[in-house]
Design a protein around this motif. Structure first.
Motif, PDB file in Angstrom:
ATOM      1  N   LEU A 156       0.486  11.180   6.214  1.00 30.99           N
ATOM      2  CA  LEU A 156       1.501  11.401   7.241  1.00 30.99           C
ATOM      3  C   LEU A 156       1.189  12.701   7.978  1.00 30.99           C
ATOM      4  CD1 LEU A 156       4.643  10.522   5.077  1.00 30.99           C
ATOM      5  CD2 LEU A 156       3.365   9.001   6.603  1.00 30.99           C
ATOM      6  N   TYR A 157       1.798  12.863   9.163  1.00 29.20           N
ATOM      7  CA  TYR A 157       1.472  14.024   9.984  1.00 29.20           C
ATOM      8  C   TYR A 157       2.652  14.970  10.208  1.00 29.20           C
ATOM      9  CZ  TYR A 157      -2.834  11.525  10.966  1.00 29.20           C
ATOM     10  OH  TYR A 157      -4.028  10.867  10.827  1.00 29.20           O
ATOM     11  N   ASN A 158       3.884  14.490  10.024  1.00 22.31           N
ATOM     12  CA  ASN A 158       5.021  15.362  10.301  1.00 22.31           C
ATOM     13  C   ASN A 158       6.269  14.894   9.544  1.00 22.31           C
ATOM     14  OD1 ASN A 158       6.178  13.195  11.914  1.00 22.31           O
ATOM     15  ND2 ASN A 158       4.704  13.793  13.509  1.00 22.31           N
ATOM     16  N   ARG A 159       7.337  15.661   9.693  1.00 20.86           N
ATOM     17  CA  ARG A 159       8.592  15.377   8.995  1.00 20.86           C
ATOM     18  C   ARG A 159       9.178  14.031   9.413  1.00 20.86           C
ATOM     19  NH1 ARG A 159      11.049  20.078   6.848  1.00 20.86           N
ATOM     20  NH2 ARG A 159      13.120  19.117   7.059  1.00 20.86           N
ATOM     21  N   ALA A 160       9.084  13.725  10.708  1.00 21.57           N
ATOM     22  CA  ALA A 160       9.662  12.471  11.209  1.00 21.57           C
ATOM     23  C   ALA A 160       9.010  11.270  10.529  1.00 21.57           C
ATOM     24  CB  ALA A 160       9.498  12.383  12.725  1.00 21.57           C
ATOM     25  N   GLU A 161       7.685  11.307  10.414  1.00 20.77           N
ATOM     26  CA  GLU A 161       6.983  10.206   9.750  1.00 20.77           C
ATOM     27  C   GLU A 161       7.374  10.130   8.279  1.00 20.77           C
ATOM     28  OE1 GLU A 161       2.789  10.417  10.252  1.00 20.77           O
ATOM     29  OE2 GLU A 161       2.829   9.847  12.374  1.00 20.77           O
ATOM     30  N   GLU A 164       0.830  -1.208   0.000  1.00 16.80           N
ATOM     31  CA  GLU A 164       0.000   0.000   0.000  1.00 16.80           C
ATOM     32  C   GLU A 164       0.865   1.259   0.000  1.00 16.80           C
ATOM     33  OE1 GLU A 164      -3.311   0.297  -0.387  1.00 16.80           O
ATOM     34  OE2 GLU A 164      -3.190  -1.845  -0.779  1.00 16.80           O
ATOM     35  N   GLU A 165       1.981   1.220   0.721  1.00 15.11           N
ATOM     36  CA  GLU A 165       2.866   2.387   0.752  1.00 15.11           C
ATOM     37  C   GLU A 165       3.470   2.647  -0.625  1.00 15.11           C
ATOM     38  OE1 GLU A 165       5.788   2.206   3.837  1.00 15.11           O
ATOM     39  OE2 GLU A 165       4.370   2.956   5.337  1.00 15.11           O
ATOM     40  N   GLU A 166       3.884   1.577  -1.313  1.00 19.01           N
ATOM     41  CA  GLU A 166       4.465   1.746  -2.643  1.00 19.01           C
ATOM     42  C   GLU A 166       3.444   2.311  -3.622  1.00 19.01           C
ATOM     43  OE1 GLU A 166       7.999  -1.579  -2.898  1.00 19.01           O
ATOM     44  OE2 GLU A 166       5.955  -2.216  -3.316  1.00 19.01           O
ATOM     45  N   LYS A 167       2.193   1.911  -3.477  1.00 20.19           N
ATOM     46  CA  LYS A 167       1.144   2.427  -4.355  1.00 20.19           C
ATOM     47  C   LYS A 167       0.935   3.927  -4.126  1.00 20.19           C
ATOM     48  CE  LYS A 167      -1.359  -1.962  -4.686  1.00 20.19           C
ATOM     49  NZ  LYS A 167      -2.569  -2.719  -4.305  1.00 20.19           N
ATOM     50  N   LYS A 168       1.078   4.358  -2.874  1.00 23.82           N
ATOM     51  CA  LYS A 168       0.912   5.787  -2.566  1.00 23.82           C
ATOM     52  C   LYS A 168       1.990   6.622  -3.251  1.00 23.82           C
ATOM     53  CE  LYS A 168      -1.373   5.198   1.915  1.00 23.82           C
ATOM     54  NZ  LYS A 168      -1.248   5.372   3.383  1.00 23.82           N
ATOM     55  N   LYS A 220       4.995  23.952   0.776  1.00 26.49           N
ATOM     56  CA  LYS A 220       3.783  23.535   0.053  1.00 26.49           C
ATOM     57  C   LYS A 220       3.912  22.099  -0.439  1.00 26.49           C
ATOM     58  CE  LYS A 220       2.392  28.150  -1.529  1.00 26.49           C
ATOM     59  NZ  LYS A 220       2.196  29.039  -2.708  1.00 26.49           N
ATOM     60  N   HIS A 221       5.096  21.763  -0.956  1.00 26.60           N
ATOM     61  CA  HIS A 221       5.326  20.393  -1.417  1.00 26.60           C
ATOM     62  C   HIS A 221       5.193  19.404  -0.261  1.00 26.60           C
ATOM     63  CE1 HIS A 221       6.263  21.232  -5.526  1.00 26.60           C
ATOM     64  NE2 HIS A 221       7.383  21.887  -5.277  1.00 26.60           N
ATOM     65  N   LEU A 222       5.755  19.777   0.887  1.00 31.54           N
ATOM     66  CA  LEU A 222       5.679  18.892   2.054  1.00 31.54           C
ATOM     67  C   LEU A 222       4.239  18.708   2.510  1.00 31.54           C
ATOM     68  CD1 LEU A 222       8.760  20.046   4.156  1.00 31.54           C
ATOM     69  CD2 LEU A 222       8.443  17.839   3.023  1.00 31.54           C
ATOM     70  N   SER A 223       3.462  19.777   2.458  1.00 24.86           N
ATOM     71  CA  SER A 223       2.053  19.685   2.837  1.00 24.86           C
ATOM     72  C   SER A 223       1.315  18.715   1.909  1.00 24.86           C
ATOM     73  CB  SER A 223       1.405  21.069   2.766  1.00 24.86           C
ATOM     74  OG  SER A 223       0.027  20.992   3.071  1.00 24.86           O
ATOM     75  N   ASN A 224       1.619  18.793   0.602  1.00 20.93           N
ATOM     76  CA  ASN A 224       0.999  17.873  -0.364  1.00 20.93           C
ATOM     77  C   ASN A 224       1.442  16.433  -0.108  1.00 20.93           C
ATOM     78  OD1 ASN A 224      -0.327  19.954  -1.694  1.00 20.93           O
ATOM     79  ND2 ASN A 224       1.298  20.242  -3.193  1.00 20.93           N
ATOM     80  N   ILE A 225       2.727  16.271   0.200  1.00 20.92           N
ATOM     81  CA  ILE A 225       3.270  14.933   0.472  1.00 20.92           C
ATOM     82  C   ILE A 225       2.594  14.324   1.691  1.00 20.92           C
ATOM     83  CG2 ILE A 225       5.322  13.695   1.261  1.00 20.92           C
ATOM     84  CD1 ILE A 225       6.966  15.705  -0.460  1.00 20.92           C
TER      85      ILE A 225
END
Length: 215
Positions: free
Chosen positions: A188-193, A136-140, A177-182
């Motif tokens: 995901l909720y934050n940079r660490a994740e 599922e992660e790879e599909k994302k 903005k890119h990070l927010s889209n990612i």
């Protein structure tokens, strides 16, 4: 002339015997390392190479990348024990003509050889059936744009937003903005994740980037 690149002497000899079934008069050279394979290719006119991917302490991909970089006119036939989808897709990106697993029947190898000689492509049926059964992660990851993949790849290296912007020649605001889209696309909720996600899926991210470069 045919090259067989495999780190196991018995595997090389067995493959040579199989090739001889179809082409009894062909000259076959054997190499146990990438360097030996490159040296033989530079000295001889190799028409087709049979390559194992997972060699001792090195990778058959290094040979395939060298062949592509040097634009050598050679048919490349991967025969390996790896049924990993990423290995298969990476090999396809490098222009291989055939990909077969080592547990294939002799008739399959001989048939694949004939297909490649006629200019066709031949891939293991079992492998083709499994392609697309990604996690599922790879599909994302497939939902991410090329720029977003570049951003999360740099994030994995521990780069700050400012440093990512510097590398990609964009503003720090654009990086945010890119990070927010990612975060949204990957749930995901934050940079660490995001960093952990990128670490777990580093091979898939690199492969997707490489595919976008040649498409």
């Amino acid at each position: 002339m045919v090259l067989v690149l495999d780190d196991h002497p018995i595997a090389r000899q067995g493959l040579e015997s199989i090739i001889k079934i179809h082409k009894p008069d062909v000259q076959i050279l054997q190499a146990g390392t990438v360097k030996e394979g490159i040296d033989l290719t530079e000295k001889s006119q190799i028409d087709m190479a049979f390559i194992d991917i997972h060699l001792h302490n090195e990778s058959g991909f290094d040979f395939l990348e060298w062949v592509q970089e040097k634009e050598i006119d050679m048919k490349t036939f991967v025969i390996t024990s790896s049924s990993n989808e990423n290995d298969f897709l990476r090999a396809k990106c490098l222009g291989i003509d055939a990909y077969l697993l080592k547990d294939a029947f002799i008739d399959d190898i001989v048939y694949g050889l004939k297909v490649v000689e006629r200019g066709g492509k031949f891939y293991s049926a079992d492998l083709i059936e499994n392609v697309g059964n990604a996690s599922e992660e790879e599909k994302k990851i497939d939902m991410l744009t090329r720029r977003e993949i570049e951003v999360i790849t740099l994030l994995r290296k521990g780069y700050s937003n400012a440093k990512i912007g510097e590398v990609l020649y964009v503003s720090e605001g654009t990086v945010k903005k890119h990070l927010s889209n990612i975060f949204g696309k990957l749930d995901l909720y934050n940079r660490a994740e995001a960093m952990l996600f990128a670490e777990r899926n580093s091979e898939k991210l690199q492969l997707t980037l490489k595919q976008s470069e040649i498409s």
